[in-house]
Design an enzyme around this catalytic site. Structure first.
Site, PDB file in Angstrom:
ATOM      1  N   GLU A  56       1.351  -0.090  -4.971  1.00 39.73           N
ATOM      2  CA  GLU A  56       0.007   0.893  -5.371  1.00 39.73           C
ATOM      3  C   GLU A  56       0.756   2.302  -5.458  1.00 39.73           C
ATOM      4  O   GLU A  56       1.024   2.885  -4.411  1.00 39.73           O
ATOM      5  CB  GLU A  56      -1.095   0.878  -4.203  1.00 39.73           C
ATOM      6  CG  GLU A  56      -2.189   1.879  -4.639  1.00 39.73           C
ATOM      7  CD  GLU A  56      -2.520   2.640  -3.201  1.00 39.73           C
ATOM      8  OE1 GLU A  56      -3.833   3.037  -3.358  1.00 39.73           O
ATOM      9  OE2 GLU A  56      -2.084   2.650  -2.351  1.00 39.73           O
TER      10      GLU A  56
ATOM     11  N   ASP B 139       0.782  -1.382  -0.071  1.00 33.36           N
ATOM     12  CA  ASP B 139       0.085  -0.049   0.103  1.00 33.36           C
ATOM     13  C   ASP B 139       0.864   1.135  -0.076  1.00 33.36           C
ATOM     14  O   ASP B 139       1.894   1.274   0.453  1.00 33.36           O
ATOM     15  CB  ASP B 139      -0.884   0.044   1.260  1.00 33.36           C
ATOM     16  CG  ASP B 139      -1.787   1.301   1.254  1.00 33.36           C
ATOM     17  OD1 ASP B 139      -2.856   1.189   0.544  1.00 33.36           O
ATOM     18  OD2 ASP B 139      -1.506   2.257   2.179  1.00 33.36           O
TER      19      ASP B 139
END
Length: 554
Positions: free
Chosen positions: A246, A220
């Site tokens: 991401e 993330d």
């Protein structure tokens, strides 16, 4: 734009078996790309196994849902599942926290008893998924945590370099200790460059692998820490696993001193992948889907002429952040795709290069599951991979592309006036899909469901028994036809069905009425000429015809 949130949920398949945690089969561990990227063989199809409102719609029970759904997820064609953050997060909008509501992204310790379910339920879910040959990819958040939670088990005091605001310059990258952008205000940021913080995550990732069946990780907010940090963690913990970052950041957000300020979206995300040696979400494609015409979708990372760029693209239509979710307020929906483009978008990502991710709610909540299943079947039959060749054709409305898989060639027409695949590609094609009044059409050189494939192509079922492999190896069929590599191991065809490992199986399109000779081989995923094992004895022989089955054994 109002989004139609369908109130009815697809009935979930229920299994009476409580499967205990099992390790990922050796057959399920593929190698890196030729460029060293951890893309796990390049043939993954990933299901995002949650949406933003799961913790409100199914509090404490979501892991049970995933456990019970494991056979269905595998049968639907998914080889991996992106799990929610496994760490405890009891934040809420009402407790004074600056972000989060129990979804895992404002976690406070590594305890697994959270709002998705208990530690025991997580182990059962991971065990069921691994037993169904669905790799478990955990969402992990190394950049930030709920620093102010009063009862956390992880306590990192201020002033000792554990936090971003311990830096002399806690602003945006670069500064004197942290190596990424700050998260929101920055006061919740962890400094992953600190040896103790780095080691804390290294040990936890190892724990997720050994105790919770991790087959890879989704990192993330990778704009908040160095790609080299991710490469280091993966090298130590699970070097042959799948990973994805991401990097949701527009080029305009880069400070003026950074050369990437003038680079394209593709260059921005490829740069991170080069440093992390992990695939990366294709936000270049997402941006074109949001802001361009269908013809502009060719400008995603997955449409790049260079295979080294396509192999790192993880494509998606929407996810828990960008799209709507069932339940309260429709979820986050920061950047949702227009409803009228969703089906065309799935037709594109599931028939084109890259590693596709399907959003849970599109698959199981909102009625797109039948189309997605058929697209997955077409992709698997054609052998479309992350690095497959793609050619775009001008002169037609919408998007027209030819995609060359390992077994079949596809012609894809989305919102297009193309009438005949022969206008853009040579060979004999058959209709494979015609949906939404001709807005989604795919043709294939192989046979469709049942019957002859046209121009003498037929479906033959191959099987190799006792194909015991090591991580990074797979079982292939090699033989006397061009479609089987003409006895060259580099041209052999990988058998992708390992649901009965160590049996490997696959359906291949071959010319009809041919005397076929072939063998099973164990071959390295990353070194096509490196054959570890040849099937002993004489060649397997058969006459090709529709529905014929043939088998070999080590």
């Amino acid at each position: 734009m109002k989004h139609p949130l369908y109130p009815a949920r697809l009935a979930l398949a229920v299994s009476s078996l409580l499967l205990t945690l099992g390790s990922v089969q050796a057959a399920d561990l593929a190698g890196k790309s030729p460029g060293g990227v951890r893309y796990h063989g390049g043939d993954e199809i990933i299901l995002q196994g949650f949406h933003w409102n799961v913790v409100r719609e199914s509090p404490g029970n979501w892991y049970d849902t995933l456990r019970d759904m494991a056979p269905t997820i595998a049968a639907d064609g998914f080889s991996a599942i992106w799990m929610p953050v496994p760490w405890r997060d009891f934040s809420s909008w009402s407790d004074g926290a600056t972000s989060g509501g129990g979804e895992g992204y404002f976690w406070h310790d590594f305890n697994k008893n959270g709002r998705y379910g208990s530690d025991a339920q997580l182990r059962q879910a991971a065990g069921a998924l691994n037993a169904a040959q669905v790799k478990v990819l955990y969402d992990v958040v190394p950049n930030h945590m709920n620093r102010g939670y009063p009862d956390k088990e992880i306590n990192l005091p201020a002033g000792q370099g554990f936090w971003r605001d311990d830096c002399a310059d806690p602003g945006n990258y670069p500064n004197d200790c942290d190596d990424g952008d700050r998260f929101i205000g920055g006061d919740a940021d962890l400094n992953t460059g600190n040896p103790q913080v780095y080691g804390m995550f290294r040990d936890e990732f190892s724990n997720l692998r050994s105790q919770y069946g991790a087959g890879g990780f989704r990192f993330d907010f990778v704009r908040g820490y160095a790609g080299e940090r991710v490469d280091s963690w993966m090298s130590v913990v699970h070097d042959e696993a799948f990973c994805v970052g991401e990097l949701w950041k527009a080029p305009a957000e880069y400070p003026s001193w950074d050369w990437r300020n003038t680079a394209s979206w593709q260059q921005v995300i490829k740069d991170w992948s080069d440093r992390a040696k992990c695939p990366v979400f294709d936000f270049a494609l997402k941006e074109r889907m949001q802001n361009g015409a269908i013809a502009d979708w060719k400008n995603g990372l997955n449409g790049n002429p260079d295979a080294r760029w396509r192999e790192v693209a993880v494509t998606f239509v929407d996810n828990h952040d960008t799209g709507y979710s069932p339940g309260q307020n429709g979820g986050q929906h920061h950047w949702p795709l227009r409803d009228d483009l969703v089906r065309q978008a799935y037709a594109y990502v599931l028939s084109s290069p890259g590693t596709p991710v399907v959003y849970w709610s599109h698959m199981y909540d909102w009625g797109h599951g039948e189309l997605i299943r058929e697209l997955i079947r077409i992709r698997r039959a054609a052998g479309v991979r992350a690095d497959s060749a793609i050619e775009f054709h001008s002169g037609y409305s919408g998007l027209v592309a030819t995609v060359r898989g390992t077994a079949q060639t596809l012609v894809v027409a989305l919102g297009s006036d193309l009438q005949d695949p022969a206008q853009v590609a040579s060979g004999s094609f058959n209709p494979a899909l015609d949906e939404d009044s001709g807005q989604v059409r795919i043709w294939t050189t192989g046979s469709t469901s049942g019957g002859d494939g046209g121009e003498g192509l037929v479906n033959v079922d191959f099987r190799c028994d006792n194909g015991v492999t090591q991580p990074g190896d797979s079982v292939y069929a090699v033989g006397n036809l061009t479609e089987l590599g003409n006895w060259s191991p580099a041209g052999a065809v990988r058998l992708t069905d390992v649901s009965r490992y160590p049996t490997w199986a696959g359906t291949l399109a071959l010319p009809a009425e041919q005397a076929v000779e072939w063998k099973c081989i164990v071959r390295s995923e990353t070194r096509p000429t490196d054959v570890k094992t040849w099937q002993p004895g004489g060649n397997n022989r058969f006459m090709s015809a529709e529905g014929v089955s043939t088998q070999g054994s080590f």
